[in-house]
Write an enzyme that holds these catalytic residues in place. Structure first.
Site, short mmCIF file in Angstrom:
data_model
loop_
_atom_site.label_atom_id
_atom_site.label_comp_id
_atom_site.label_asym_id
_atom_site.label_seq_id
_atom_site.Cartn_x
_atom_site.Cartn_y
_atom_site.Cartn_z
N ARG A 43 51.41 17.69 87.24
CA ARG A 43 52.90 17.05 86.99
C ARG A 43 53.83 17.99 86.86
NH1 ARG A 43 53.02 11.71 85.64
NH2 ARG A 43 54.88 11.94 84.72
N THR A 88 52.83 5.45 74.05
CA THR A 88 52.30 5.11 72.83
C THR A 88 51.30 3.69 73.01
OG1 THR A 88 54.35 4.11 72.29
CG2 THR A 88 53.73 6.03 70.95
N THR A 123 57.57 4.24 71.39
CA THR A 123 57.73 3.12 70.62
C THR A 123 56.66 3.06 69.65
OG1 THR A 123 58.60 1.80 72.70
CG2 THR A 123 57.40 0.63 70.53
N CYS A 263 55.23 -1.96 77.82
CA CYS A 263 55.87 -2.33 76.90
C CYS A 263 55.68 -3.68 76.37
CB CYS A 263 57.36 -2.40 77.54
SG CYS A 263 57.81 -0.62 77.76
N ARG A 334 49.52 0.88 84.91
CA ARG A 334 48.88 0.86 83.57
C ARG A 334 49.06 -0.75 83.02
NH1 ARG A 334 52.46 5.21 80.31
NH2 ARG A 334 54.02 4.41 81.99
#
Length: 429
Positions: A43, A88, A123, A263, A334
């Site tokens: 990356r 997270t 988060t 999220c 994801r």
């Protein structure tokens, strides 16, 4: 510290260069020296070539930025202001997986110096920064929290795929372990955030504010999904009901759908985990999670029922799923609930193809066990429009008829083709 950063006498570091960290790093790098750190060398090498591995930013977004991309921890030693922006996620048991966060905290702790500031953007549940991260910083650095170094929390609010509500245009919540830390963190972020700063009264308040933003959306979408389960039994289109109800001035406009991603489909589990640890068992939040996590299987089962009703054999039925990322116009897969749709269909022995203009076939195979087709070579008994990518919005019924057999089933999860499909067997949530 801000003046030293702006004068480039010292550096700011960003640990974790994903869809949250990279935009932050580049924005700060327009005004100060930045060290962008990521643990994945491949990356880092892409970013050195002005390529965003998350496919959110363009090469021009790297222009004019004073930034050093690295995976070498020693390059962080000159930084005095550290921003931690790592994922997270949750594990297979829907419990918080803090390994990335705690690992990043260890990394910062190894280079932490007296007078440094560490701000967390990841988060977390209320209390995590001070109860879980600070002790690691103290252990790794040998320094004393509050006296030798300061800590803040400023929750990320970046919305992948959203080109309107970008980093500098979103009001930023900031917090610190004391007044000095709060003012310092606020001043640094004010240097890049045009929308303004909200100073939270404590780190815990800032952590809680972030976690309920997505929990609120999750619960409201769960209500819409539950209504769609009811209205389907009444042979009423949910989107038509919401359109009518939405004419009232104070009606909240939420819609049914698949709730995935990193999220809305994840953050509520951090809150329920902390609540359970405190001896309180959540009810509404848990109920919403159960409903939303079940919707992929429900869509697949409805498709199977409609195939049977139309006279098709389920075993070997040719089904096309259009879109498999967690939301429209992004490459992120994801926690995509489209995988639940796929797996449920396959459990009925259906022959399922998946296409998506953004997703990586290799990543899908690694994460979910299936890849993408490169071209349509079959006539399908059912088509499931699962993700509303912009490439699909211009299609019409004649196109869908051209790739299907006879009285095919058209599943339009978010109802974007409502009223436009006349000949195919149409259904939406």
């Amino acid at each position: 510290m801000l003046q030293a950063l702006l004068a480039k006498e010292t550096k700011l570091s960003v640990i974790g260069l994903g869809y949250v960290g990279l935009p932050i790093a580049l924005e700060f790098a327009r005004k100060m020296k930045v060290v962008g750190f990521d643990i994945k060398p491949e990356r880092v090498e892409l970013m050195k070539k002005s390529i965003d591995p998350s496919n959110e930013l363009e090469s021009k977004d790297f222009e004019g930025c004073d930034i050093e991309f690295t995976y070498n921890i020693d390059d962080l030693k000159d930084a005095t202001f550290h921003v931690v922006a790592v994922p997270t996620p949750i594990n297979e048991h829907n419990l918080p997986d803090l390994k990335p966060l705690l690992g990043a905290t260890q990394t910062v702790g190894k280079v932490l110096k007296k007078g440094d500031v560490v701000v967390f953007e990841s988060t977390v549940y209320p209390g995590c920064t001070e109860d879980d991260c600070v002790p690691i910083l103290e252990k790794e650095s040998g320094l004393k929290f509050g006296e030798d170094f300061k800590v803040g929390y400023s929750p990320e609010r970046i919305n992948p795929g959203d080109k309107e509500h970008t980093l500098t245009k979103i009001l930023k919540i900031v917090s610190g372990n004391d007044q000095e830390a709060l003012d310092l963190v606020a001043n640094v972020y004010e240097s890049i955030i045009k929308a303004g700063i909200h100073k939270a009264s404590s780190i815990k308040v800032a952590e809680a504010a972030k976690i309920i933003e997505n929990t609120q959306r999750d619960v409201n979408i769960a209500l819409m999904n539950e209504l769609s389960l009811i209205f389907d039994r009444l042979d009423i289109n949910t989107f038509e009901v919401l359109e009518a109800a939405g004419t009232k001035w104070n009606f909240l406009k939420f819609f049914p759908g698949l709730v995935g991603g990193h999220c809305i489909g994840v953050d509520p589990y951090y809150l329920t985990y902390k609540a359970n640890a405190l001896g309180y068992h959540t009810k509404i939040i848990d109920g919403g999670r159960v409903i939303n996590d079940s919707m992929g299987a429900y869509v697949a089962q409805t498709t199977i029922k409609k195939l049977i009703k139309a006279g098709y054999k389920v075993n070997g039925a040719k089904i096309l799923i259009m879109g498999t990322t967690f939301k429209e116009n992004v490459s992120d897969i994801r926690n995509s609930k489209v995988a639940d749709v796929y797996n449920e269909l396959v459990s009925f022995s259906a022959d399922v193809d998946v296409m998506d203009p953004y997703a990586s076939s290799e990543e899908l195979k690694e994460e979910y066990g299936y890849g993408l087709i490169t071209e349509i070579t079959k006539q399908y008994e059912a088509v499931i429009l699962a993700v509303n990518h912009k490439e699909y919005l211009s299609l019409d019924e004649s196109y869908f008829k051209s790739i299907t057999n006879g009285n095919a089933i058209f599943i339009d999860i978010k109802g974007i083709f409502r009223g436009k499909i006349k000949d195919l067997n149409y259904w939406s949530l």
